[in-house]
Scaffold this motif. Structure first.
Motif, PDB file in Angstrom:
ATOM      1  N   LEU A  72       0.739  -1.032   0.029  1.00 13.57           N
ATOM      2  CA  LEU A  72      -0.021  -0.033   0.058  1.00 13.57           C
ATOM      3  C   LEU A  72       1.020   1.379  -0.044  1.00 13.57           C
ATOM      4  O   LEU A  72       1.866   1.271   0.872  1.00 13.57           O
ATOM      5  CB  LEU A  72      -0.760  -0.127   1.217  1.00 13.57           C
ATOM      6  CG  LEU A  72      -1.659   1.232   1.381  1.00 13.57           C
ATOM      7  CD1 LEU A  72      -2.842   1.289   0.349  1.00 13.57           C
ATOM      8  CD2 LEU A  72      -2.463   1.116   2.746  1.00 13.57           C
ATOM      9  N   VAL A  73       0.884   2.098  -1.233  1.00 14.55           N
ATOM     10  CA  VAL A  73       1.339   3.327  -1.106  1.00 14.55           C
ATOM     11  C   VAL A  73       0.456   4.589  -0.910  1.00 14.55           C
ATOM     12  O   VAL A  73      -0.370   4.898  -1.605  1.00 14.55           O
ATOM     13  CB  VAL A  73       2.173   3.289  -2.402  1.00 14.55           C
ATOM     14  CG1 VAL A  73       2.976   4.872  -2.389  1.00 14.55           C
ATOM     15  CG2 VAL A  73       2.991   2.268  -2.560  1.00 14.55           C
ATOM     16  N   VAL A  74       1.057   5.237   0.046  1.00 15.68           N
ATOM     17  CA  VAL A  74      -0.131   6.524   0.548  1.00 15.68           C
ATOM     18  C   VAL A  74       0.689   7.848   0.038  1.00 15.68           C
ATOM     19  O   VAL A  74       1.814   7.942   0.389  1.00 15.68           O
ATOM     20  CB  VAL A  74      -0.215   6.557   2.025  1.00 15.68           C
ATOM     21  CG1 VAL A  74      -1.206   7.672   2.584  1.00 15.68           C
ATOM     22  CG2 VAL A  74      -0.650   5.114   2.718  1.00 15.68           C
ATOM     23  N   ILE A  75       0.135   8.605  -0.723  1.00 17.26           N
ATOM     24  CA  ILE A  75       0.577   9.397  -1.527  1.00 17.26           C
ATOM     25  C   ILE A  75       0.220  11.098  -1.077  1.00 17.26           C
ATOM     26  O   ILE A  75      -0.819  11.168  -1.136  1.00 17.26           O
ATOM     27  CB  ILE A  75       0.344   9.446  -2.875  1.00 17.26           C
ATOM     28  CG1 ILE A  75       0.768   8.273  -3.778  1.00 17.26           C
ATOM     29  CG2 ILE A  75       0.844  10.594  -3.916  1.00 17.26           C
ATOM     30  CD1 ILE A  75       0.466   7.779  -5.031  1.00 17.26           C
ATOM     31  N   ASP A  76       1.159  11.767  -0.574  1.00 15.35           N
ATOM     32  CA  ASP A  76       1.270  12.989  -0.229  1.00 15.35           C
ATOM     33  C   ASP A  76       0.083  13.513   0.735  1.00 15.35           C
ATOM     34  O   ASP A  76      -0.683  14.483   0.630  1.00 15.35           O
ATOM     35  CB  ASP A  76       0.721  13.907  -1.553  1.00 15.35           C
ATOM     36  CG  ASP A  76       2.133  13.633  -2.447  1.00 15.35           C
ATOM     37  OD1 ASP A  76       3.220  13.142  -1.813  1.00 15.35           O
ATOM     38  OD2 ASP A  76       2.282  14.058  -3.503  1.00 15.35           O
ATOM     39  N   VAL A  77      -0.367  12.548   1.871  1.00 18.04           N
ATOM     40  CA  VAL A  77      -1.215  12.696   2.750  1.00 18.04           C
ATOM     41  C   VAL A  77      -0.379  13.276   3.746  1.00 18.04           C
ATOM     42  O   VAL A  77      -0.249  12.775   5.047  1.00 18.04           O
ATOM     43  CB  VAL A  77      -2.192  11.724   3.266  1.00 18.04           C
ATOM     44  CG1 VAL A  77      -3.256  11.861   4.105  1.00 18.04           C
ATOM     45  CG2 VAL A  77      -2.757  10.767   2.024  1.00 18.04           C
ATOM     46  N   GLN A  78      -0.293  14.656   4.064  1.00 18.71           N
ATOM     47  CA  GLN A  78       0.619  15.498   4.734  1.00 18.71           C
ATOM     48  C   GLN A  78       0.062  16.688   5.287  1.00 18.71           C
ATOM     49  O   GLN A  78      -0.968  17.333   4.686  1.00 18.71           O
ATOM     50  CB  GLN A  78       1.813  15.574   4.089  1.00 18.71           C
ATOM     51  CG  GLN A  78       1.886  16.229   2.681  1.00 18.71           C
ATOM     52  CD  GLN A  78       3.259  16.456   1.922  1.00 18.71           C
ATOM     53  OE1 GLN A  78       3.247  15.755   0.999  1.00 18.71           O
ATOM     54  NE2 GLN A  78       4.156  17.339   2.125  1.00 18.71           N
ATOM     55  N   ASN A  79       0.918  17.223   6.035  1.00 15.34           N
ATOM     56  CA  ASN A  79       0.578  18.571   6.659  1.00 15.34           C
ATOM     57  C   ASN A  79       0.398  19.554   5.755  1.00 15.34           C
ATOM     58  O   ASN A  79      -0.437  20.564   5.651  1.00 15.34           O
ATOM     59  CB  ASN A  79       1.382  18.920   7.938  1.00 15.34           C
ATOM     60  CG  ASN A  79       1.455  18.160   9.126  1.00 15.34           C
ATOM     61  OD1 ASN A  79       0.121  17.621   9.318  1.00 15.34           O
ATOM     62  ND2 ASN A  79       2.337  17.873   9.830  1.00 15.34           N
ATOM     63  N   VAL A 124      -0.766  -0.831  -4.451  1.00 14.24           N
ATOM     64  CA  VAL A 124      -2.444  -0.051  -4.303  1.00 14.24           C
ATOM     65  C   VAL A 124      -1.859   1.244  -3.733  1.00 14.24           C
ATOM     66  O   VAL A 124      -1.147   1.631  -2.883  1.00 14.24           O
ATOM     67  CB  VAL A 124      -3.032  -0.904  -2.903  1.00 14.24           C
ATOM     68  CG1 VAL A 124      -4.270  -0.358  -2.493  1.00 14.24           C
ATOM     69  CG2 VAL A 124      -3.206  -2.379  -3.267  1.00 14.24           C
ATOM     70  N   LEU A 125      -2.515   2.042  -4.554  1.00 15.30           N
ATOM     71  CA  LEU A 125      -2.386   3.445  -4.475  1.00 15.30           C
ATOM     72  C   LEU A 125      -3.467   4.157  -3.841  1.00 15.30           C
ATOM     73  O   LEU A 125      -4.793   4.289  -4.447  1.00 15.30           O
ATOM     74  CB  LEU A 125      -2.084   4.126  -5.847  1.00 15.30           C
ATOM     75  CG  LEU A 125      -0.584   3.438  -6.423  1.00 15.30           C
ATOM     76  CD1 LEU A 125      -0.401   4.018  -7.768  1.00 15.30           C
ATOM     77  CD2 LEU A 125       0.482   3.843  -5.615  1.00 15.30           C
ATOM     78  N   VAL A 126      -3.181   5.404  -3.025  1.00 15.23           N
ATOM     79  CA  VAL A 126      -4.277   5.963  -2.290  1.00 15.23           C
ATOM     80  C   VAL A 126      -3.719   7.374  -2.041  1.00 15.23           C
ATOM     81  O   VAL A 126      -2.529   7.520  -1.997  1.00 15.23           O
ATOM     82  CB  VAL A 126      -4.672   5.449  -1.152  1.00 15.23           C
ATOM     83  CG1 VAL A 126      -5.326   4.086  -1.258  1.00 15.23           C
ATOM     84  CG2 VAL A 126      -3.598   5.132  -0.122  1.00 15.23           C
ATOM     85  N   GLU A 173       3.209  -4.684   3.247  1.00 18.67           N
ATOM     86  CA  GLU A 173       3.825  -3.473   3.290  1.00 18.67           C
ATOM     87  C   GLU A 173       3.195  -2.153   3.228  1.00 18.67           C
ATOM     88  O   GLU A 173       2.383  -2.184   2.277  1.00 18.67           O
ATOM     89  CB  GLU A 173       5.266  -3.801   2.227  1.00 18.67           C
ATOM     90  CG  GLU A 173       6.310  -4.494   2.416  1.00 18.67           C
ATOM     91  CD  GLU A 173       6.985  -4.317   3.645  1.00 18.67           C
ATOM     92  OE1 GLU A 173       7.157  -2.848   3.938  1.00 18.67           O
ATOM     93  OE2 GLU A 173       7.502  -4.979   4.352  1.00 18.67           O
ATOM     94  N   VAL A 174       3.522  -1.142   4.034  1.00 22.55           N
ATOM     95  CA  VAL A 174       2.915   0.077   3.649  1.00 22.55           C
ATOM     96  C   VAL A 174       3.950   0.828   3.484  1.00 22.55           C
ATOM     97  O   VAL A 174       4.947   1.069   4.560  1.00 22.55           O
ATOM     98  CB  VAL A 174       2.162   0.477   4.964  1.00 22.55           C
ATOM     99  CG1 VAL A 174       1.475   1.921   5.002  1.00 22.55           C
ATOM    100  CG2 VAL A 174       0.881  -0.603   5.342  1.00 22.55           C
TER     101      VAL A 174
END
Length: 288
Positions: free
Chosen positions: A57-64, A188-190, A113-114
């Motif tokens: 799982l790849v989490v894209i740019d969920v940032q402050n 998996v992209l989110v 994997e995350v």
């Protein structure tokens, strides 16, 4: 691919499931032109269920920087005015983040994997940014609060976070190399934005040989039109699921084997570690 993924693809390619239009041509002769061009889409081969040991799982740019009201992208706007300025984003982004949190829980339970990516320069002055990022006018200095993942979906201690300075994470990081070292073939992209960094990553991941799943309600952008247009346009590069559908898919699966200090998953080296009989000693030969 692993046994089940390979079996799935083999089944899909079996003669009973493959339909071709056959044409009669004269037998080719030596020196004739190369084989004819072909167009036989097999988009059903993207519909491969996840295998925990081969997925990430790849989490894209969920940032402050871009998802927090005090982030640099928004802090110039009074907080009370944000919902009116970008009503869709501030309504839908938190829903997507909530779905990402649910996915993180499910994926971690299966030892999948995350990984994370964040917009963040490798320098404080941002001189290493892409030309596009410079023209767009933003810089997230190395180590800054803006470069941190949102608390609601924060990485665990040993999860990988890659700073990126381009739209696609596959362009400005060594993510493909890392994924292959981890044995990952299904990505998996989110995250966000649906029609920018997520969409770019989907295309690049496909070109680099990964099977991609996009979780449509765990992605977000600035408007419903932009989100829907991107989802429709990119579906030829990936399979698409909602968070609930993907978690349902994971539910009956066995967890991936644990990683060991050797860098291999548990059980991967068992055959190599079987005791081998020592070689028989050769008798010494007399020296001339």
């Amino acid at each position: 691919f692993g046994p089940s993924a390979a079996q799935h693809i083999a089944t899909q390619l079996s003669p009973q499931r493959t339909t071709c239009i056959r044409k009669t041509h004269p037998a080719p002769r030596l020196g004739d032109m190369a084989a004819e061009s072909c167009f036989k889409p097999r988009t059903h081969l993207r519909e491969v269920p996840l295998e925990p040991a081969e997925a990430a799982l790849v989490v894209i740019d969920v940032q402050n920087f871009c998802c927090h009201p005090e982030g640099a992208e928004w802090r110039h706007i009074p907080r009370a005015e944000l919902p009116a300025k970008e009503a869709y984003f501030w309504e839908e982004m938190p829903k997507a983040v909530s779905n990402i949190a649910a996915l993180l829980k499910g994926f971690r339970e299966k030892r999948i994997e995350v990984l994370y990516t964040t917009i963040e320069s490798l320098t404080r002055d941002g001189r290493d940014r892409s030309l596009d990022y410079k023209i767009s006018g933003f810089n997230v200095p190395r180590g800054s609060w803006d470069g941190k993942v949102l608390d609601e979906v924060a990485p665990l201690e040993d999860e990988i976070v890659l700073p990126k300075t381009s739209c696609s994470v596959f362009v400005s990081t060594n993510l493909p190399y890392i994924l292959r070292n981890l044995g990952v073939r299904q990505v998996v992209l989110v995250g966000g934005l649906t029609d920018q960094c997520v969409e770019s990553a989907i295309r690049d991941a496909c070109d680099m040989g990964f099977l991609v799943t996009q979780v449509t309600d765990a992605c977000y952008t600035i408007s419903q039109d932009r989100h829907d247009f991107s989802i429709r346009g990119i579906k030829g590069f990936c399979r698409q699921r909602t968070a609930a559908q993907l978690l349902h898919e994971l539910e009956p699966l066995a967890s991936a084997p644990r990683w060991e200090a050797s860098g291999f998953r548990e059980g991967a080296l068992e055959a190599d570690e079987e005791e081998v009989e020592p070689c028989a000693k050769r008798p010494k030969t007399a020296q001339p």
